[in-house]
Design a protein around this motif. Structure first.
Motif, PDB file in Angstrom:
ATOM      1  N   ILE A 109      38.045  40.767  31.880  1.00 56.30           N
ATOM      2  CA  ILE A 109      36.582  40.842  31.880  1.00 56.30           C
ATOM      3  C   ILE A 109      35.982  39.490  31.524  1.00 56.30           C
ATOM      4  O   ILE A 109      35.043  39.013  32.176  1.00 56.30           O
ATOM      5  CB  ILE A 109      36.095  41.926  30.897  1.00 56.30           C
ATOM      6  CG1 ILE A 109      36.507  43.325  31.379  1.00 56.30           C
ATOM      7  CG2 ILE A 109      34.572  41.854  30.725  1.00 56.30           C
ATOM      8  CD1 ILE A 109      36.277  44.418  30.359  1.00 56.30           C
ATOM      9  N   ARG A 110      36.527  38.860  30.487  1.00 52.88           N
ATOM     10  CA  ARG A 110      35.967  37.580  30.026  1.00 52.88           C
ATOM     11  C   ARG A 110      36.075  36.501  31.092  1.00 52.88           C
ATOM     12  O   ARG A 110      35.150  35.715  31.298  1.00 52.88           O
ATOM     13  CB  ARG A 110      36.661  37.137  28.734  1.00 52.88           C
ATOM     14  CG  ARG A 110      35.910  36.047  27.996  1.00 52.88           C
ATOM     15  CD  ARG A 110      36.532  35.719  26.656  1.00 52.88           C
ATOM     16  NE  ARG A 110      37.681  34.838  26.782  1.00 52.88           N
ATOM     17  CZ  ARG A 110      38.222  34.174  25.751  1.00 52.88           C
ATOM     18  NH1 ARG A 110      37.721  34.338  24.523  1.00 52.88           N
ATOM     19  NH2 ARG A 110      39.268  33.391  25.924  1.00 52.88           N
ATOM     20  N   ARG A 111      37.208  36.472  31.786  1.00 51.24           N
ATOM     21  CA  ARG A 111      37.390  35.463  32.838  1.00 51.24           C
ATOM     22  C   ARG A 111      36.526  35.770  34.062  1.00 51.24           C
ATOM     23  O   ARG A 111      36.093  34.844  34.765  1.00 51.24           O
ATOM     24  CB  ARG A 111      38.872  35.374  33.216  1.00 51.24           C
ATOM     25  CG  ARG A 111      39.728  34.697  32.139  1.00 51.24           C
ATOM     26  CD  ARG A 111      41.208  34.781  32.476  1.00 51.24           C
ATOM     27  NE  ARG A 111      41.580  33.942  33.600  1.00 51.24           N
ATOM     28  CZ  ARG A 111      42.131  32.726  33.515  1.00 51.24           C
ATOM     29  NH1 ARG A 111      42.343  32.176  32.324  1.00 51.24           N
ATOM     30  NH2 ARG A 111      42.475  32.050  34.597  1.00 51.24           N
ATOM     31  N   SER A 112      36.283  37.048  34.321  1.00 53.49           N
ATOM     32  CA  SER A 112      35.477  37.421  35.487  1.00 53.49           C
ATOM     33  C   SER A 112      33.983  37.285  35.229  1.00 53.49           C
ATOM     34  O   SER A 112      33.228  36.873  36.116  1.00 53.49           O
ATOM     35  CB  SER A 112      35.782  38.868  35.895  1.00 53.49           C
ATOM     36  OG  SER A 112      37.125  39.021  36.279  1.00 53.49           O
ATOM     37  N   LYS A 113      33.560  37.639  34.013  1.00 45.72           N
ATOM     38  CA  LYS A 113      32.134  37.672  33.689  1.00 45.72           C
ATOM     39  C   LYS A 113      31.666  36.463  32.880  1.00 45.72           C
ATOM     40  O   LYS A 113      30.460  36.276  32.687  1.00 45.72           O
ATOM     41  CB  LYS A 113      31.800  38.957  32.923  1.00 45.72           C
ATOM     42  CG  LYS A 113      31.901  40.221  33.769  1.00 45.72           C
ATOM     43  CD  LYS A 113      30.849  40.185  34.858  1.00 45.72           C
ATOM     44  CE  LYS A 113      30.877  41.399  35.739  1.00 45.72           C
ATOM     45  NZ  LYS A 113      29.867  41.302  36.811  1.00 45.72           N
ATOM     46  N   GLY A 114      32.619  35.680  32.375  1.00 46.99           N
ATOM     47  CA  GLY A 114      32.228  34.514  31.584  1.00 46.99           C
ATOM     48  C   GLY A 114      31.901  34.826  30.147  1.00 46.99           C
ATOM     49  O   GLY A 114      31.591  33.937  29.357  1.00 46.99           O
ATOM     50  N   ARG A 115      31.990  36.099  29.763  1.00 45.88           N
ATOM     51  CA  ARG A 115      31.726  36.492  28.380  1.00 45.88           C
ATOM     52  C   ARG A 115      32.339  37.872  28.128  1.00 45.88           C
ATOM     53  O   ARG A 115      32.715  38.564  29.070  1.00 45.88           O
ATOM     54  CB  ARG A 115      30.232  36.526  28.087  1.00 45.88           C
ATOM     55  CG  ARG A 115      29.449  37.648  28.763  1.00 45.88           C
ATOM     56  CD  ARG A 115      27.950  37.500  28.511  1.00 45.88           C
ATOM     57  NE  ARG A 115      27.202  38.707  28.795  1.00 45.88           N
ATOM     58  CZ  ARG A 115      26.759  39.073  29.993  1.00 45.88           C
ATOM     59  NH1 ARG A 115      27.030  38.307  31.051  1.00 45.88           N
ATOM     60  NH2 ARG A 115      26.059  40.188  30.140  1.00 45.88           N
ATOM     61  N   VAL A 137      39.519  43.775  40.328  1.00 41.01           N
ATOM     62  CA  VAL A 137      40.284  42.780  39.565  1.00 41.01           C
ATOM     63  C   VAL A 137      41.585  43.411  39.066  1.00 41.01           C
ATOM     64  O   VAL A 137      42.154  42.977  38.062  1.00 41.01           O
ATOM     65  CB  VAL A 137      39.457  42.212  38.383  1.00 41.01           C
ATOM     66  CG1 VAL A 137      38.281  41.387  38.893  1.00 41.01           C
ATOM     67  CG2 VAL A 137      38.962  43.328  37.454  1.00 41.01           C
ATOM     68  N   ILE A 138      42.044  44.424  39.780  1.00 45.76           N
ATOM     69  CA  ILE A 138      43.230  45.173  39.343  1.00 45.76           C
ATOM     70  C   ILE A 138      44.474  44.288  39.322  1.00 45.76           C
ATOM     71  O   ILE A 138      45.278  44.353  38.376  1.00 45.76           O
ATOM     72  CB  ILE A 138      43.422  46.422  40.232  1.00 45.76           C
ATOM     73  CG1 ILE A 138      42.252  47.396  40.014  1.00 45.76           C
ATOM     74  CG2 ILE A 138      44.753  47.112  39.931  1.00 45.76           C
ATOM     75  CD1 ILE A 138      42.198  48.552  40.986  1.00 45.76           C
ATOM     76  N   GLN A 139      44.647  43.451  40.323  1.00 48.73           N
ATOM     77  CA  GLN A 139      45.804  42.552  40.330  1.00 48.73           C
ATOM     78  C   GLN A 139      45.680  41.470  39.258  1.00 48.73           C
ATOM     79  O   GLN A 139      46.679  41.047  38.677  1.00 48.73           O
ATOM     80  CB  GLN A 139      45.977  41.924  41.715  1.00 48.73           C
ATOM     81  CG  GLN A 139      46.385  42.914  42.797  1.00 48.73           C
ATOM     82  CD  GLN A 139      47.612  43.729  42.413  1.00 48.73           C
ATOM     83  OE1 GLN A 139      48.630  43.184  41.978  1.00 48.73           O
ATOM     84  NE2 GLN A 139      47.509  45.044  42.540  1.00 48.73           N
ATOM     85  N   GLU A 140      44.445  41.036  38.969  1.00 51.43           N
ATOM     86  CA  GLU A 140      44.247  40.079  37.877  1.00 51.43           C
ATOM     87  C   GLU A 140      44.639  40.696  36.538  1.00 51.43           C
ATOM     88  O   GLU A 140      45.160  39.997  35.658  1.00 51.43           O
ATOM     89  CB  GLU A 140      42.788  39.623  37.820  1.00 51.43           C
ATOM     90  CG  GLU A 140      42.409  38.588  38.861  1.00 51.43           C
ATOM     91  CD  GLU A 140      42.054  39.188  40.214  1.00 51.43           C
ATOM     92  OE1 GLU A 140      41.592  38.453  41.087  1.00 51.43           O
ATOM     93  OE2 GLU A 140      42.245  40.420  40.410  1.00 51.43           O
ATOM     94  N   GLN A 141      44.391  42.002  36.384  1.00 48.86           N
ATOM     95  CA  GLN A 141      44.807  42.680  35.156  1.00 48.86           C
ATOM     96  C   GLN A 141      46.319  42.570  34.963  1.00 48.86           C
ATOM     97  O   GLN A 141      46.802  42.302  33.861  1.00 48.86           O
ATOM     98  CB  GLN A 141      44.414  44.159  35.188  1.00 48.86           C
ATOM     99  CG  GLN A 141      42.927  44.429  35.026  1.00 48.86           C
ATOM    100  CD  GLN A 141      42.621  45.906  35.192  1.00 48.86           C
ATOM    101  OE1 GLN A 141      42.281  46.361  36.277  1.00 48.86           O
ATOM    102  NE2 GLN A 141      42.740  46.672  34.118  1.00 48.86           N
ATOM    103  N   VAL A 142      47.054  42.788  36.037  1.00 45.65           N
ATOM    104  CA  VAL A 142      48.517  42.686  35.958  1.00 45.65           C
ATOM    105  C   VAL A 142      48.921  41.262  35.584  1.00 45.65           C
ATOM    106  O   VAL A 142      49.771  41.040  34.711  1.00 45.65           O
ATOM    107  CB  VAL A 142      49.160  43.091  37.299  1.00 45.65           C
ATOM    108  CG1 VAL A 142      50.675  42.919  37.226  1.00 45.65           C
ATOM    109  CG2 VAL A 142      48.807  44.537  37.648  1.00 45.65           C
ATOM    110  N   GLU A 143      48.283  40.275  36.213  1.00 42.33           N
ATOM    111  CA  GLU A 143      48.585  38.873  35.917  1.00 42.33           C
ATOM    112  C   GLU A 143      48.263  38.534  34.467  1.00 42.33           C
ATOM    113  O   GLU A 143      49.066  37.883  33.779  1.00 42.33           O
ATOM    114  CB  GLU A 143      47.777  37.978  36.858  1.00 42.33           C
ATOM    115  CG  GLU A 143      48.009  36.494  36.626  1.00 42.33           C
ATOM    116  CD  GLU A 143      47.085  35.610  37.447  1.00 42.33           C
ATOM    117  OE1 GLU A 143      47.220  34.373  37.358  1.00 42.33           O
ATOM    118  OE2 GLU A 143      46.210  36.155  38.164  1.00 42.33           O
TER     119      GLU A 143
END
Length: 314
Positions: free
Chosen positions: A145-151, A282-288
């Motif tokens: 969330i932080r990387r996607s939303k910036g906060r 962002v499901i694959q980003e969660q795995v990463e």
């Protein structure tokens, strides 16, 4: 940070959470750069004990340990002495005699990991215990969330689906609440926990109403293995009312992200096209991020234990 174990989100202060995420951010960038080896856990032994089946969590803990330079052993609990009648405490004492440095445990009973932590002389990480907590999942969700939303504060976040049986939901409720977010729980009454009022979240039984203007949509898996009755009429009916599709997602903000801890039941909790939509999912980003968060957690725990050992000698 003086953490000796990572058993849940509840004992963590917001600055503890931020410190773990900051280090995980560093490891995420390092992993993407192609420099994936570190010696932070060189000379350390990590034992993974999974009493429940797992793909993502076990694999990411193993990869995380190896990238940090640890010697990693996966115990096949289905073939262990537990099946011969050995108690969990005796298993812990046996492992303790081998002097591991890190013990990663997933167990079907709430509190079992905490019990183990009291019996061993090493750092223990909770990889999920019953309906209690799954702290590293909440941390990787927070990092995503932080990387996607910036906060990671003052966001509107909807957690949808099987709240009652989900340790992921519980850990996320605690973490996201600590970070001053507005949380909505969306799902049928039969899948809401009895103590729902204690979480300080808004509750919605209508999907469109619950998703209105949210920044994050976090879907949950139906935990069939923890259900002992008729919690839903049918999967088809559940998908019709609570499965995430384009029409329901249209009620969220245009830039809302879609999350799911996995494994997904496509066509039950989420439409396949939404899950694969690179603009929203962002499901694959969660795995990463799972690998990076687990690297950070193990790194911090080992630093703390080394510091405590050094201070004890002085």
């Amino acid at each position: 940070m003086q953490l000796q174990h990572l058993l849940g989100i509840e004992p963590l202060h917001p600055h503890n959470i931020t410190a773990i995420l900051d280090l995980a951010d560093h490891y995420a960038d390092q992993n993407r750069s192609g420099v994936r080896k570190s010696d932070a856990l060189a000379g350390c032994t990590q034992i993974n004990m999974f009493f429940e089946n797992s793909t993502r969590t076990q694999a990411s803990f193993e990869i995380a340990g190896k990238r940090l330079g640890a010697d990693v052993m996966n115990m096949a609990m289905q073939a262990s002495s537990i099946k011969k009648g050995e108690t969990l405490i005796d298993t812990a004492l046996t492992l303790n005699a081998m002097h591991p440095d890190l013990l990663v445990v997933r167990h079907p009973h709430s509190g079992a990991v905490d019990l183990l932590a009291q019996k061993v002389n090493c750092a223990v990480l909770n990889a999920g215990d019953g309906r209690h907590e799954h702290p590293t999942q909440a941390l990787l969700d927070a990092l995503t969330i932080r990387r996607s939303k910036g906060r990671l504060h003052r966001l509107n976040i909807a957690i949808c689906g099987d709240i009652a049986h989900s340790r992921v939901a519980r850990s996320n409720l605690i973490l996201l609440g600590k970070m001053e977010n507005r949380i909505r729980l969306v799902g049928p009454e039969t899948l809401m926990p009895a103590e729902i009022g204690a979480f300080g979240a808004e509750v919605f039984h209508d999907m469109e109403e619950g998703l209105k203007d949210v920044d994050v949509v976090m879907m949950l898996r139906l935990q069939r293995e923890r259900m002992d009755g008729g919690f839903i009429p049918s999967e088809r009916e559940y998908y019709h009312r609570y499965g995430l599709n384009a029409e329901k997602l249209s009620h969220a903000k245009p830039d809302a992200i879609v999350m799911h801890p996995g494994p997904m039941n496509r066509g039950v909790e989420i439409d396949g096209e939404i899950a694969d939509d690179l603009n929203r999912s962002v499901i694959q980003e969660q795995v990463e991020m799972g690998v990076s968060v687990r690297m950070a957690a193990m790194d911090i725990l080992m630093r703390n234990r080394r510091q405590a050992a050094t201070e004890a000698k002085l």
